[in-house]
Scaffold this active site. Structure first.
Site, PDB file in Angstrom:
ATOM      1  N   CYS A  82       0.144   3.338   3.587  1.00 33.69           N
ATOM      2  CA  CYS A  82       0.601   2.937   4.927  1.00 33.69           C
ATOM      3  C   CYS A  82       1.668   1.861   4.918  1.00 33.69           C
ATOM      4  O   CYS A  82       2.217   1.528   5.975  1.00 33.69           O
ATOM      5  CB  CYS A  82      -0.591   2.477   5.770  1.00 33.69           C
ATOM      6  SG  CYS A  82      -1.286   0.881   5.234  1.00 33.69           S
ATOM      7  N   CYS A  95       0.827  -1.197   0.000  1.00 31.99           N
ATOM      8  CA  CYS A  95       0.000   0.000   0.000  1.00 31.99           C
ATOM      9  C   CYS A  95       0.871   1.259   0.000  1.00 31.99           C
ATOM     10  O   CYS A  95       1.743   1.412   0.869  1.00 31.99           O
ATOM     11  CB  CYS A  95      -0.908   0.003   1.234  1.00 31.99           C
ATOM     12  SG  CYS A  95      -1.874   1.518   1.432  1.00 31.99           S
ATOM     13  N   CYS A 110      -5.180  -0.079   6.061  1.00 36.42           N
ATOM     14  CA  CYS A 110      -5.822   1.238   6.045  1.00 36.42           C
ATOM     15  C   CYS A 110      -7.036   1.180   5.116  1.00 36.42           C
ATOM     16  O   CYS A 110      -7.280   0.160   4.469  1.00 36.42           O
ATOM     17  CB  CYS A 110      -4.824   2.319   5.608  1.00 36.42           C
ATOM     18  SG  CYS A 110      -4.466   2.361   3.837  1.00 36.42           S
ATOM     19  N   CYS A 126      -6.335  -2.606   0.980  1.00 34.06           N
ATOM     20  CA  CYS A 126      -5.182  -2.560   1.872  1.00 34.06           C
ATOM     21  C   CYS A 126      -5.534  -3.256   3.169  1.00 34.06           C
ATOM     22  O   CYS A 126      -6.624  -3.073   3.717  1.00 34.06           O
ATOM     23  CB  CYS A 126      -4.788  -1.111   2.146  1.00 34.06           C
ATOM     24  SG  CYS A 126      -3.475  -0.959   3.389  1.00 34.06           S
ATOM     25  N   ASP A 185      19.587  -0.498 -18.900  1.00 30.57           N
ATOM     26  CA  ASP A 185      19.570  -1.622 -17.957  1.00 30.57           C
ATOM     27  C   ASP A 185      18.579  -2.680 -18.439  1.00 30.57           C
ATOM     28  O   ASP A 185      17.393  -2.402 -18.586  1.00 30.57           O
ATOM     29  CB  ASP A 185      19.170  -1.101 -16.578  1.00 30.57           C
ATOM     30  CG  ASP A 185      19.131  -2.196 -15.520  1.00 30.57           C
ATOM     31  OD1 ASP A 185      19.465  -3.350 -15.837  1.00 30.57           O
ATOM     32  OD2 ASP A 185      18.766  -1.877 -14.374  1.00 30.57           O
TER      33      ASP A 185
END
Length: 416
Positions: A208, A205, A224, A221, A340
């Site tokens: 949080c 999340c 939260c 989540c 990369d």
């Protein structure tokens, strides 16, 4: 427009035309670059008086922009950066070239969204998704979500069309809460659901730090209140359900379920301009190729289809689009691709098992190691011509990243 802006716009169009005439490209960058050098506010001047939609996200921007342009075209002429030049230079060039159209649909690189919001004051912004891309120079995904969130808070009057299935997008659109508990004013949001096959960038999340839980098409989540909002537009079977519960069959020339999601987004954005889905769906089917993507070319008895894939999420979708047929993979690591190639290890190449696989490109050996780890047999070829010679007549799928894709397009253009 002010005189300076008029001169800059005229010079921009001329520079772009000269670039095209000289065979140095489509002019979609150089024209805007010169125009902005003459008048740094040229993009804002060109945007004034138009109803504008911005389309941004990590994947699907170019296709969704093309579909949205077709849908909004029901109302009248639409300016758009159809060749994928999605930074302010490209936007400036596109608007200068188009003249005084009432509408514009612009693809925007996700890193430039805040800047283009300020310059164009759009009517609506569509946010598609956020995932890892060009790891050596692009921002980390949650940082990109933070930048979007900060930009949207500064523009609460803009209408947002956003992907309900991507936790990063939902969080970016959700207004933050002050320490005292007061919620900051945010934009009005229309949610669409097109599914999220790639989920490896949204396990945690962004609010949080707790794990994101998932069940069927829902997510939430575990620590939260952040959760998947109820979507207004939903892909269902081979069509789209609108906010009133009406189902509209979508017939596309573009392959893959991901493009049904792009079509749903296009209809949702067009609806913000007052376009009815029943008027727009037919126009979506006229889109066959976008800057060479999905293009099909016949050469030496092979029906060659070109698919662009630039990061793990888009490679996953490319495997879904490709037929079970001989497949050429091409990887470069030049500046537009990102230098990369470690992202190859985030791609599951298992869907290629059981088909003839050929590899080429500047970094073919990196790809060879990755395929070997995944247990996918392959053959290395040095050129695109060698790949054609190594496959039987019939379908040949080609999946390549940016510059590898352009190399193959150029080779096909030379022959055809």
């Amino acid at each position: 427009m002010p005189l300076r802006a008029k001169v800059a716009s005229s010079v921009s169009r001329t520079a772009a035309a000269l670039s095209r005439a000289a065979g140095r490209g489509d002019g979609s960058v150089i024209g805007g670059w010169i125009g902005l050098k003459i008048d740094p506010d040229l993009l804002a001047h060109l945007a004034a008086g138009r109803a504008i939609a911005l389309i941004s996200g990590t994947n699907g921007k170019t296709t969704t922009t093309r579909l949205t342009s077709a849908a909004v075209g029901v109302l009248g002429p639409v300016a758009t950066n159809s060749f994928g030049a999605n930074m302010p230079t490209g936007h400036t060039s596109a608007l200068a070239k188009a003249g005084s159209t009432p509408y514009a649909v612009l693809e925007v690189d996700e890193h430039y969204l805040a800047q283009v919001l300020e310059a164009t004051e759009p009517k609506v912004v569509a946010l598609l998704n956020l995932s890892r891309d060009q790891l050596d120079r692009a921002k980390e995904v949650s940082m990109m979500a933070q930048l979007w969130r900060a930009a949207l808070v500064r523009h609460p009057s803009i209408r947002v069309v956003a992907n309900a299935d991507d936790p990063m997008v939902v969080w970016a659109v959700t207004p933050p809460t002050h320490p005292g508990g007061q919620v900051v004013a945010g934009p009005s949001v229309t949610w669409f659901s097109a599914g999220q096959r790639w989920q490896d960038d949204s396990w945690v999340c962004p609010e949080c730090g707790s794990p994101i839980a998932r069940a069927e098409d829902q997510w939430w989540c575990s620590g939260c209140p952040l959760q998947r909002p109820t979507p207004h537009w939903v892909v269902e079977d081979d069509g789209v359900v609108d906010p009133y519960g009406n189902w509209h069959k979508i017939t596309l020339q573009l392959p893959g379920r991901v493009n049904l999601g792009n079509a749903a987004t296009a209809l949702a954005v067009a609806a913000e301009f007052g376009v009815r889905p029943t008027d727009a769906v037919g126009r979506l089917g006229t889109v066959a190729s976008i800057a060479g993507r999905y293009a099909q070319v016949v050469r030496d008895g092979r029906n060659i289809r070109l698919l662009l894939a630039k990061n793990p999420a888009s490679w996953l979708e490319a495997f879904d689009m490709a037929d079970h047929a001989p497949t050429l993979l091409s990887i470069n690591a030049r500046d537009p691709d990102g230098l990369d190639t470690s992202w190859l290890y985030d791609v599951d190449f298992a869907p290629l098992r059981g088909r003839q696989v050929l590899i080429t490109g500047d970094r073919a050996y990196d790809l060879a190691v990755r395929l070997d780890v995944n247990g996918v047999p392959f053959r290395h070829v040095h050129t695109f011509t060698d790949a054609i010679a190594a496959t039987p007549p019939g379908r040949l799928e080609v999946i390549a990243n940016y510059t590898a894709f352009q190399d193959i397009r150029a080779e096909l253009d030379r022959v055809n």
